[in-house]
Enzyme design. Structure first.
Site, PDB file in Angstrom:
ATOM      1  N   LYS A  22       0.836  -1.209   0.000  1.00  0.00           N
ATOM      2  CA  LYS A  22       0.000   0.000   0.000  1.00  0.00           C
ATOM      3  C   LYS A  22       0.866   1.253   0.000  1.00  0.00           C
ATOM      4  O   LYS A  22       0.658   2.168  -0.801  1.00  0.00           O
ATOM      5  CB  LYS A  22      -0.888  -0.008   1.256  1.00  0.00           C
ATOM      6  N   ARG A  92      -4.824   9.703   3.982  1.00  0.00           N
ATOM      7  CA  ARG A  92      -3.653  10.487   4.395  1.00  0.00           C
ATOM      8  C   ARG A  92      -2.739  10.783   3.205  1.00  0.00           C
ATOM      9  O   ARG A  92      -2.193  11.866   3.070  1.00  0.00           O
ATOM     10  CB  ARG A  92      -2.914   9.690   5.488  1.00  0.00           C
ATOM     11  N   CYS A 116      -5.632   7.411   8.790  1.00  0.00           N
ATOM     12  CA  CYS A 116      -5.593   6.936  10.174  1.00  0.00           C
ATOM     13  C   CYS A 116      -5.230   8.088  11.104  1.00  0.00           C
ATOM     14  O   CYS A 116      -4.202   8.733  10.933  1.00  0.00           O
ATOM     15  CB  CYS A 116      -4.565   5.816  10.317  1.00  0.00           C
ATOM     16  N   ARG A 121      -1.030  14.421  12.953  1.00  0.00           N
ATOM     17  CA  ARG A 121      -0.139  14.144  11.812  1.00  0.00           C
ATOM     18  C   ARG A 121       0.081  15.449  11.048  1.00  0.00           C
ATOM     19  O   ARG A 121      -0.599  15.722  10.059  1.00  0.00           O
ATOM     20  CB  ARG A 121      -0.735  13.031  10.938  1.00  0.00           C
ATOM     21  N   PRO A 122       1.052  16.250  11.512  1.00  0.00           N
ATOM     22  CA  PRO A 122       1.275  17.568  10.911  1.00  0.00           C
ATOM     23  C   PRO A 122       1.837  17.462   9.486  1.00  0.00           C
ATOM     24  O   PRO A 122       2.396  16.424   9.107  1.00  0.00           O
ATOM     25  CB  PRO A 122       2.318  18.201  11.842  1.00  0.00           C
ATOM     26  N   ASP A 124       3.759  20.236   8.340  1.00  0.00           N
ATOM     27  CA  ASP A 124       4.624  21.422   8.284  1.00  0.00           C
ATOM     28  C   ASP A 124       5.869  21.191   7.421  1.00  0.00           C
ATOM     29  O   ASP A 124       6.317  22.094   6.709  1.00  0.00           O
ATOM     30  CB  ASP A 124       5.000  21.877   9.708  1.00  0.00           C
ATOM     31  N   ASP A 296       4.395   0.558  11.832  1.00  0.00           N
ATOM     32  CA  ASP A 296       3.131  -0.059  11.420  1.00  0.00           C
ATOM     33  C   ASP A 296       3.010  -1.513  11.898  1.00  0.00           C
ATOM     34  O   ASP A 296       1.925  -2.086  11.841  1.00  0.00           O
ATOM     35  CB  ASP A 296       2.972   0.021   9.886  1.00  0.00           C
TER      36      ASP A 296
HETATM   37  C1  EPZ Z   1       3.689   7.083   6.411  1.00  0.00           C
HETATM   38  O1  EPZ Z   1       2.910   8.121   7.003  1.00  0.00           O
HETATM   39  C2  EPZ Z   1       2.809   5.867   6.290  1.00  0.00           C
HETATM   40  N1  EPZ Z   1       1.679   6.192   5.451  1.00  0.00           N
HETATM   41  C3  EPZ Z   1       2.364   5.400   7.665  1.00  0.00           C
HETATM   42  O2  EPZ Z   1       1.666   4.184   7.515  1.00  0.00           O
HETATM   43  C4  EPZ Z   1       3.589   5.143   8.551  1.00  0.00           C
HETATM   44  O3  EPZ Z   1       3.169   4.887   9.867  1.00  0.00           O
HETATM   45  C5  EPZ Z   1       4.520   6.371   8.547  1.00  0.00           C
HETATM   46  O4  EPZ Z   1       4.837   6.762   7.198  1.00  0.00           O
HETATM   47  C6  EPZ Z   1       5.835   6.103   9.255  1.00  0.00           C
HETATM   48  O5  EPZ Z   1       6.499   5.005   8.668  1.00  0.00           O
HETATM   49  C7  EPZ Z   1       1.796   6.127   4.134  1.00  0.00           C
HETATM   50  O6  EPZ Z   1       2.838   5.790   3.602  1.00  0.00           O
HETATM   51  C8  EPZ Z   1       0.602   6.451   3.321  1.00  0.00           C
HETATM   52  P1  EPZ Z   1       5.784  10.450   8.330  1.00  0.00           P
HETATM   53  P2  EPZ Z   1       3.410   9.625   6.979  1.00  0.00           P
HETATM   54  O7  EPZ Z   1       5.646  11.731   7.616  1.00  0.00           O
HETATM   55  O8  EPZ Z   1       4.128   9.846   5.720  1.00  0.00           O
HETATM   56  C9  EPZ Z   1       6.512  13.716  11.806  1.00  0.00           C
HETATM   57  C10 EPZ Z   1      -0.128   2.672   7.803  1.00  0.00           C
HETATM   58  O9  EPZ Z   1      -0.654   2.113   8.783  1.00  0.00           O
HETATM   59  N2  EPZ Z   1       6.170  14.729  10.799  1.00  0.00           N
HETATM   60  O10 EPZ Z   1       6.908   9.545   7.984  1.00  0.00           O
HETATM   61  O11 EPZ Z   1       2.233  10.469   7.291  1.00  0.00           O
HETATM   62  C11 EPZ Z   1       5.272  12.921  12.215  1.00  0.00           C
HETATM   63  O12 EPZ Z   1       4.540  13.578  13.212  1.00  0.00           O
HETATM   64  C12 EPZ Z   1       0.270   4.117   7.872  1.00  0.00           C
HETATM   65  O13 EPZ Z   1       0.060   2.103   6.725  1.00  0.00           O
HETATM   66  C13 EPZ Z   1       6.174  16.071  11.150  1.00  0.00           C
HETATM   67  O14 EPZ Z   1       6.451  16.442  12.298  1.00  0.00           O
HETATM   68  O15 EPZ Z   1       4.408   9.637   8.199  1.00  0.00           O
HETATM   69  C14 EPZ Z   1       5.898  11.605  12.664  1.00  0.00           C
HETATM   70  O16 EPZ Z   1       6.327  11.727  14.000  1.00  0.00           O
HETATM   71  C15 EPZ Z   1      -0.126   4.760   9.129  1.00  0.00           C
HETATM   72  N3  EPZ Z   1       5.848  17.012  10.198  1.00  0.00           N
HETATM   73  C16 EPZ Z   1       7.129  11.458  11.789  1.00  0.00           C
HETATM   74  O17 EPZ Z   1       7.393  12.769  11.253  1.00  0.00           O
HETATM   75  C17 EPZ Z   1       5.542  16.648   8.924  1.00  0.00           C
HETATM   76  O18 EPZ Z   1       5.277  17.544   8.098  1.00  0.00           O
HETATM   77  C18 EPZ Z   1       7.004  10.479  10.634  1.00  0.00           C
HETATM   78  O19 EPZ Z   1       5.838  10.762   9.879  1.00  0.00           O
HETATM   79  C19 EPZ Z   1       5.562  15.291   8.568  1.00  0.00           C
HETATM   80  C20 EPZ Z   1       5.876  14.349   9.527  1.00  0.00           C
END
Ligand code: EPZ
Length: 407
Positions: A22, A92, A116, A121-122, A124, A296
């Site tokens: 996915k 998302r 989810c 989930r910011p 920024d 995950d």
């Molecule tokens: C992806 O989400 C996945 N989703 C998530 O899988 C997965 O849990 C996550 O990556 C981490 O591996 C998809 O690929 C569609 P991130 P994403 O940006 O991209 C912080 C599932 O169950 N952050 O890597 O939204 C954030 O708060 C889903 O399949 C900021 O602070 O996650 C987190 O602590 C759920 N500011 C960290 O970074 C931002 O602008 C990682 O988030 C972006 C992120």
């Protein structure tokens, strides 16, 4: 609304093939919007999130044809339209519209991103990156007459923001560089796709360098879903079974397999992946950015710990990703939530009624129900089907007693 009705305690046996990943498929779908001409994506999983992603790019004028395992996307008639808030609020990965629409149309309306919601989930990092590449914010809109290459560093690795970087930089004339990117293997599929579209992309120990420009249609095969593989292996262990999982890269699952090995499981990766265990000693699961244990799989491992000798689940990516535990408690899982994470106590799984609070939390409830004597109901089944293709069919073929029912 829908639910799974599960009669637990059937040992799972046999072989299962995982679907395309996915989280590898979604970036590629949005990236296809930025390519001029026709693209082919092989192995998109048949899941709710992929349907929504395809509808979102269709809104932007992409034409989509699905034939067997191949999806053809043509963007000759693409033109910008404000993304439908209803679709955006269900996914998302609709954040990938930011990179795709800015690259292709020079504008995008942002906000209302769903998916989810296990903790805040910011976005920024995404917005700051767009600013660094020359996009201007005006209310909820971003516009960029011309994107400019940039050298940018994320404060911490973000999968979504790295995807947007790749999509934006690949369409931008000149050389961009991202430091501290996410390194999750599902990003590799996007890199392959953009390279096949004509972008130069190189990764090194510190970052990613992209030389972009106008891109042509491309082709890619979506890698197998490692999180689905981990879920199936956990289902096998929790039911005392022994299944073979095909189609996922064992290297991608190595932190998960290493923890199981340390706890006493026999793991074999010669032909597919098999895991067997008479018992498992307590496990310490610390989820963090790749190459650490994947966040995950944290919820997926929790019922396994409960069914055996307990342990800890600590999530350092999503600090509040423990909401699913109160649903697992309805199926007998005992836990103590502390400041640093969750302590899962050895528990007798019991049949009951619980709900999918989010995709992986719902999958965790299914695992607990599979390990409990008697009938359980897991509500909001549609939340789980957003991310697992043919779940009922696959579990049933392995010997589980699972039924899907619309309410
Ligand atoms: C992806 O989400 C996945 N989703 C998530 O899988 C997965 O849990 C996550 O990556 C981490 O591996 C998809 O690929 C569609 P991130 P994403 O940006 O991209 C912080 C599932 O169950 N952050 O890597 O939204 C954030 O708060 C889903 O399949 C900021 O602070 O996650 C987190 O602590 C759920 N500011 C960290 O970074 C931002 O602008 C990682 O988030 C972006 C992120």
């Amino acid at each position: 609304m829908s639910k799974f009705i599960i009669r637990g305690k059937n040992s799972l046996r046999g072989t299962v093939n995982v679907a395309g990943s996915k989280n590898a498929a979604l970036p590629v779908i949005f990236a296809a919007l930025t390519l001029f001409g026709s693209s082919q994506i092989i192995g998109l999983p048949d899941i709710g999130d992929v349907d929504i992603a395809l509808r979102l790019i269709e809104e932007q004028g992409a034409s989509i044809t699905r034939q067997g395992s191949v999806t053809y996307i043509n963007t000759d008639r693409a033109s910008y339209k404000k993304p439908s808030p209803e679709l955006v609020s269900r996914l998302r990965a609709s954040t990938y519209l930011i990179g795709a629409c800015l690259s292709r149309f020079g504008r995008v309306d942002v906000g209302g991103y769903g998916g989810c919601a296990f903790c805040p989930r910011p976005i920024d990092y995404h917005l700051a990156l767009c600013g660094a590449m020359g996009a201007l914010a005006n209310g909820d809109s971003l516009t960029a007459a011309r994107l400019r290459p940039t050298v940018y560093k994320f404060p911490k690795p973000s999968v979504g923001a790295t995807v947007n970087f790749l999509i934006l930089a690949a369409s931008t004339d000149g050389e961009s560089r991202l430091l501290n990117p996410a390194r999750e293997p599902h990003i590799d599929t996007l890199v392959e796709f953009l390279r096949s579209a004509g972008a130069y992309i190189e990764r090194d120990g510190e970052g990613i360098t992209v030389r972009g420009g106008t891109l042509h249609g491309a082709e890619v095969t979506v890698r197998g879903d490692a999180i689905e593989a981990g879920t199936m292996l956990a289902a096998s262990l929790i039911t005392g079974g022994g299944i073979r999982v095909m189609g996922a890269d064992p290297a991608e699952l190595s932190p998960f397999l290493a923890i199981l090995r340390r706890a006493g499981a026999t793991v074999d990766t010669e032909l597919g992946i098999t895991v067997r265990a008479e018992g498992l000693s307590p496990m310490l699961v610390i989820a963090d950015a790749y190459p650490a244990f994947p966040t995950d799989l944290g919820p997926i491992t929790a019922p396994l710990l409960a069914a055996f000798s307990g342990g800890h689940v600590i999530d350092r990516v999503w600090l509040g990703r423990y909401g699913y535990l109160s649903e697992l408690a309805k199926l007998g899982v005992s836990y103590v939530l502390g400041e640093k994470g969750a302590k899962i106590l050895p528990s007798r799984l019991t049949a009951g009624s619980a709900a999918a609070t989010d995709l992986r939390g719902g999958a965790a409830c299914i695992l607990a129900a599979l390990g409990a004597e008697g009938y359980s109901e897991i509500h909001s089944a549609e939340t789980v089907l957003r991310g697992y293709a043919d779940l009922c069919k696959k579990l049933t073929a392995l010997g589980a007693d699972v039924e899907y029912s619309e309410i």
